[in-house]
Write a protein that holds these residues in place. Sequence first.
Motif, PDB file in Angstrom:
ATOM      1  N   CYS A  78      -0.216  16.700 -11.241  1.00 52.78           N
ATOM      2  CA  CYS A  78      -1.403  16.279 -12.001  1.00 52.78           C
ATOM      3  C   CYS A  78      -2.317  17.448 -12.347  1.00 52.78           C
ATOM      4  N   GLU A  79      -2.364  18.476 -11.515  1.00 46.19           N
ATOM      5  CA  GLU A  79      -3.286  19.593 -11.783  1.00 46.19           C
ATOM      6  C   GLU A  79      -3.089  20.152 -13.191  1.00 46.19           C
ATOM      7  N   THR A  80      -1.832  20.166 -13.630  1.00 48.71           N
ATOM      8  CA  THR A  80      -1.583  20.741 -14.955  1.00 48.71           C
ATOM      9  C   THR A  80      -1.403  19.660 -16.030  1.00 48.71           C
ATOM     10  N   MET A  81      -1.561  18.408 -15.629  1.00 51.87           N
ATOM     11  CA  MET A  81      -1.427  17.328 -16.623  1.00 51.87           C
ATOM     12  C   MET A  81      -2.753  17.070 -17.326  1.00 51.87           C
ATOM     13  N   ALA A  82      -2.667  16.505 -18.539  1.00 49.14           N
ATOM     14  CA  ALA A  82      -3.889  16.167 -19.261  1.00 49.14           C
ATOM     15  C   ALA A  82      -4.533  14.936 -18.609  1.00 49.14           C
ATOM     16  N   LEU A  83      -5.866  14.881 -18.676  1.00 47.32           N
ATOM     17  CA  LEU A  83      -6.567  13.757 -18.055  1.00 47.32           C
ATOM     18  C   LEU A  83      -6.046  12.414 -18.575  1.00 47.32           C
ATOM     19  N   GLY A  84      -5.913  12.326 -19.926  1.00 48.15           N
ATOM     20  CA  GLY A  84      -5.477  11.064 -20.537  1.00 48.15           C
ATOM     21  C   GLY A  84      -4.130  10.621 -19.988  1.00 48.15           C
ATOM     22  N   ASN A  85      -3.252  11.580 -19.815  1.00 43.17           N
ATOM     23  CA  ASN A  85      -1.928  11.312 -19.280  1.00 43.17           C
ATOM     24  C   ASN A  85      -2.025  10.756 -17.849  1.00 43.17           C
ATOM     25  N   CYS A  86      -2.872  11.379 -17.050  1.00 46.03           N
ATOM     26  CA  CYS A  86      -3.047  10.919 -15.651  1.00 46.03           C
ATOM     27  C   CYS A  86      -3.540   9.472 -15.646  1.00 46.03           C
ATOM     28  N   ILE A  87      -4.513   9.181 -16.492  1.00 43.44           N
ATOM     29  CA  ILE A  87      -5.065   7.816 -16.502  1.00 43.44           C
ATOM     30  C   ILE A  87      -3.968   6.833 -16.920  1.00 43.44           C
ATOM     31  N   GLU A  88      -3.209   7.221 -17.953  1.00 42.52           N
ATOM     32  CA  GLU A  88      -2.148   6.325 -18.441  1.00 42.52           C
ATOM     33  C   GLU A  88      -1.108   6.042 -17.356  1.00 42.52           C
ATOM     34  N   LYS A  89      -0.748   7.078 -16.598  1.00 41.52           N
ATOM     35  CA  LYS A  89       0.273   6.903 -15.555  1.00 41.52           C
ATOM     36  C   LYS A  89      -0.224   5.950 -14.471  1.00 41.52           C
ATOM     37  N   VAL A  90      -1.464   6.132 -14.056  1.00 39.30           N
ATOM     38  CA  VAL A  90      -1.999   5.230 -13.021  1.00 39.30           C
ATOM     39  C   VAL A  90      -2.084   3.815 -13.591  1.00 39.30           C
ATOM     40  N   ASN A  91      -2.479   3.731 -14.835  1.00 40.18           N
ATOM     41  CA  ASN A  91      -2.601   2.424 -15.486  1.00 40.18           C
ATOM     42  C   ASN A  91      -1.261   1.687 -15.494  1.00 40.18           C
ATOM     43  N   LYS A  92      -0.184   2.450 -15.693  1.00 35.87           N
ATOM     44  CA  LYS A  92       1.151   1.832 -15.720  1.00 35.87           C
ATOM     45  C   LYS A  92       1.541   1.330 -14.333  1.00 35.87           C
ATOM     46  N   ILE A  93       1.185   2.095 -13.320  1.00 35.79           N
ATOM     47  CA  ILE A  93       1.559   1.696 -11.955  1.00 35.79           C
ATOM     48  C   ILE A  93       0.753   0.473 -11.528  1.00 35.79           C
ATOM     49  N   ASP A  94      -0.569   0.518 -11.770  1.00 36.51           N
ATOM     50  CA  ASP A  94      -1.393  -0.631 -11.386  1.00 36.51           C
ATOM     51  C   ASP A  94      -2.675  -0.614 -12.216  1.00 36.51           C
ATOM     52  N   SER A  95      -2.686  -1.425 -13.256  1.00 38.55           N
ATOM     53  CA  SER A  95      -3.825  -1.333 -14.180  1.00 38.55           C
ATOM     54  C   SER A  95      -5.115  -1.864 -13.545  1.00 38.55           C
ATOM     55  N   LEU A 145       0.830  -1.203   0.000  1.00 37.88           N
ATOM     56  CA  LEU A 145       0.000   0.000   0.000  1.00 37.88           C
ATOM     57  C   LEU A 145       0.871   1.261   0.000  1.00 37.88           C
ATOM     58  N   SER A 146       1.891   1.277   0.852  1.00 36.38           N
ATOM     59  CA  SER A 146       2.670   2.507   0.927  1.00 36.38           C
ATOM     60  C   SER A 146       3.500   2.713  -0.344  1.00 36.38           C
ATOM     61  N   ARG A 147       3.995   1.610  -0.953  1.00 39.74           N
ATOM     62  CA  ARG A 147       4.724   1.740  -2.224  1.00 39.74           C
ATOM     63  C   ARG A 147       3.817   2.316  -3.314  1.00 39.74           C
ATOM     64  N   PHE A 148       2.624   1.780  -3.307  1.00 37.59           N
ATOM     65  CA  PHE A 148       1.641   2.159  -4.313  1.00 37.59           C
ATOM     66  C   PHE A 148       1.273   3.655  -4.183  1.00 37.59           C
ATOM     67  N   ILE A 149       1.016   4.116  -2.964  1.00 35.79           N
ATOM     68  CA  ILE A 149       0.672   5.534  -2.757  1.00 35.79           C
ATOM     69  C   ILE A 149       1.854   6.421  -3.171  1.00 35.79           C
ATOM     70  N   LYS A 150       3.066   5.997  -2.739  1.00 34.60           N
ATOM     71  CA  LYS A 150       4.262   6.787  -3.068  1.00 34.60           C
ATOM     72  C   LYS A 150       4.418   6.917  -4.580  1.00 34.60           C
ATOM     73  N   ALA A 151       4.241   5.795  -5.292  1.00 34.76           N
ATOM     74  CA  ALA A 151       4.432   5.805  -6.745  1.00 34.76           C
ATOM     75  C   ALA A 151       3.439   6.753  -7.409  1.00 34.76           C
ATOM     76  N   ILE A 152       2.194   6.681  -6.987  1.00 37.27           N
ATOM     77  CA  ILE A 152       1.203   7.555  -7.638  1.00 37.27           C
ATOM     78  C   ILE A 152       1.482   9.014  -7.278  1.00 37.27           C
ATOM     79  N   ARG A 153       1.796   9.268  -6.023  1.00 38.34           N
ATOM     80  CA  ARG A 153       2.078  10.653  -5.626  1.00 38.34           C
ATOM     81  C   ARG A 153       3.273  11.203  -6.408  1.00 38.34           C
TER      82      ARG A 153
END
Length: 670
Positions: free
Chosen positions: A486-503, A472-480
Amino acid sequence: MKKEITEANRIEELEIQEQINNCLDEFRSFCFDAGAGAGKTYALHKSIEYILQGKGKNLRNRNQKILCITYTNAAKEELINRIGHNSEVVISTIHEFLWNFISVQQRMLVEQNKKAIENEQAKIKELEDKFLKKHSLDKNVFEEKISNEQFLNVFYSNYSKKATPFKTPVINYDVFFDKCFGSVDEFKKVVRSVNKLDSYQEALEKHPNEIKVEYNPTRNRDDLAKYIISHDSLLEYCKNIIEENNILQRLLVNSYPYIFIDEYQDTDKKVIDIISSAKEYASNKNKKFVVGYFGDSLQNIYENGVGNLPKKDKYTLIRKKFNRRSTHQIISVIGKIRNDGFNQKSIYKDNNGDLCRFYLSSNEVDLEKFLKQHRLNVNTACLLLKNKDICEKRGFEKLLAVISETPRFSGGNRGNLNSEFLQKNEQYIGWFFREILSFIKFIIRIFDDNSTVNKLIDSTSKSTSHITFNELSRFIKAIRHELANCETMALGNCIEKVNKIDSSIIRKIFFIDHKVDDPMSFIKNSAFEYLYFQNGEYSEFLDKFFEIKFNQFKNWYDYIYDENIHTGISYYTLHGSKGLEFENVVVVLQDDFARKKDYCRYFFSNFNNTRSLNNKDQKRFNQVRNLLYVACSRAKEHLYVIYETQNYKDSNLVKNIKDIFPIVEDINTN
Ligand SMILES: Nc1ncnc2c1ncn2[C@@H]1O[C@H](COP(=O)(O)OP(=O)(O)OP(=O)(O)O)[C@@H](O)[C@H]1O
């Protein structure tokens, strides 16, 4: 300063609750009609407490419950907070309750769905026949042409274009189609509908063991061929099934001898019909059963609500004239807007405030300047008519601009913006948008140090008992880390990044099963299906949607879920203010709204002239009146109404406004 209630008013208020209690004791169904700010929620809460105190044990022994239906999830949470979790009380929105109640009745649900398919088939055949006749086309040839895969590619990839750019590639593909065009919209509809006929037929021929009706609370439309139903059909099927079935009426009456419906005025007629069939059953069989409707017909602002309670004379009518929210001055103004002799008064003897002010302007008023001038900076709501203005003020105007170009939200479907995009009742938000909101919620929780582990796990596919602390803590750290900006990132990009960490998270949020290889394409296709009403892989627009910055989506999320509701200044549509209250309210009115050029003018011009209106005009007048009533009655201390109109010099109009508001100022500089 603590406001004082006179002894007489205190007693009268208690007596009103006693009238409700008597109805509950004697199992007499009632309608509690009270104006804005009267304390309907409070009375509902007290009624539940009263039953629990006197009859709680009986209910428990008989395995019976009190059922309370709220209009929104927010209202449900609010009531649960007040009452606390209690096994003798079910507090639920109507769809949630009905699905729990009916979902086991699969045989009858399947029958209903088959009937619905047959109706659809008949409608499509009629539509097709008319079309073929009009254009002198042969049925077999036409059907063969429009089911061809290559044709469908051309059809869908040009679908959203205007008439000529749509027609040209279709005719270039096959000159046969030259004969088919009278109206492009009609052609599109016929092609789409006729192509559904095969799947409808297959659905009807399926073996009963293969079929199960499912209710999808995130969808706003049915997929009848797959036996998936949405909100409206759930109500329709339940009405048909329960009205025709004594056993289900008995089950409802025996399980829930006390039923309360909050905000009856915005409740669908089908719901009232369902409850009425149970009431009639109970009366015929001498069963103890009571239904209590709470609401205010003048606060009916949604088209699918009943407005007035049908057959109201069959209920004990209980009225409450007090207002617990607003100053005398505001109560006087909202009473005049109602103009139905309801005569609401403050429960307090010393609840004086400032006079309500009405401003006329021919130009758009600089709202920021207005707020500063009036020193309005805390607990202030600005209620605006137009979606565009709200989205701009709340910081999601780019999102609005992109979706406004799609078939789902343009032309005749503009109304969907209110119902599926800006609706604060989350069960009605468009299904794809609900998935997007879940994604935003997940990211917000990841960055919130006060999130609980449970809330986070909610969004993942792992169960609390299996996920380790390290994981859990690795996962939170990776996403953070990945989404730090993220505020200035495109939505698609945000989804892709989370998908890469844990689809698995993305799969859970967007309902993607393990057979799908590429979740991102799946999500893009879902967007296309939702926004374009189509299955296909057209991506030019989708890129625009997924390129919108995350921040725009977050601001939209905050608007829907009312984050930071009472701090500072907040902006709502007039509709969205329903049920809320603020110290200060600024309402901004305009004439160009809801496809009318005289939306508000119609109300003010006819204010003293309603007797001469025919039924249709009266309905139009009432719609504006109710909306204005709901908006103005949100104010506790100060109410300001700004009316931007070119007709500010019209003497009849101004005279009528002066009949409602004590201070009317012309703030034109010219
Ligand atoms: N018996 C009571 N004692 C103290 N405060 C009350 C009581 N009844 C209502 N209030 C307060 O009065 C205000 C209005 O009550 P509430 O929001 O329940 O009214 P309502 O009739 O549901 O209003 P609306 O229909 O306009 O949304 C709230 O601030 C509520 O807390």
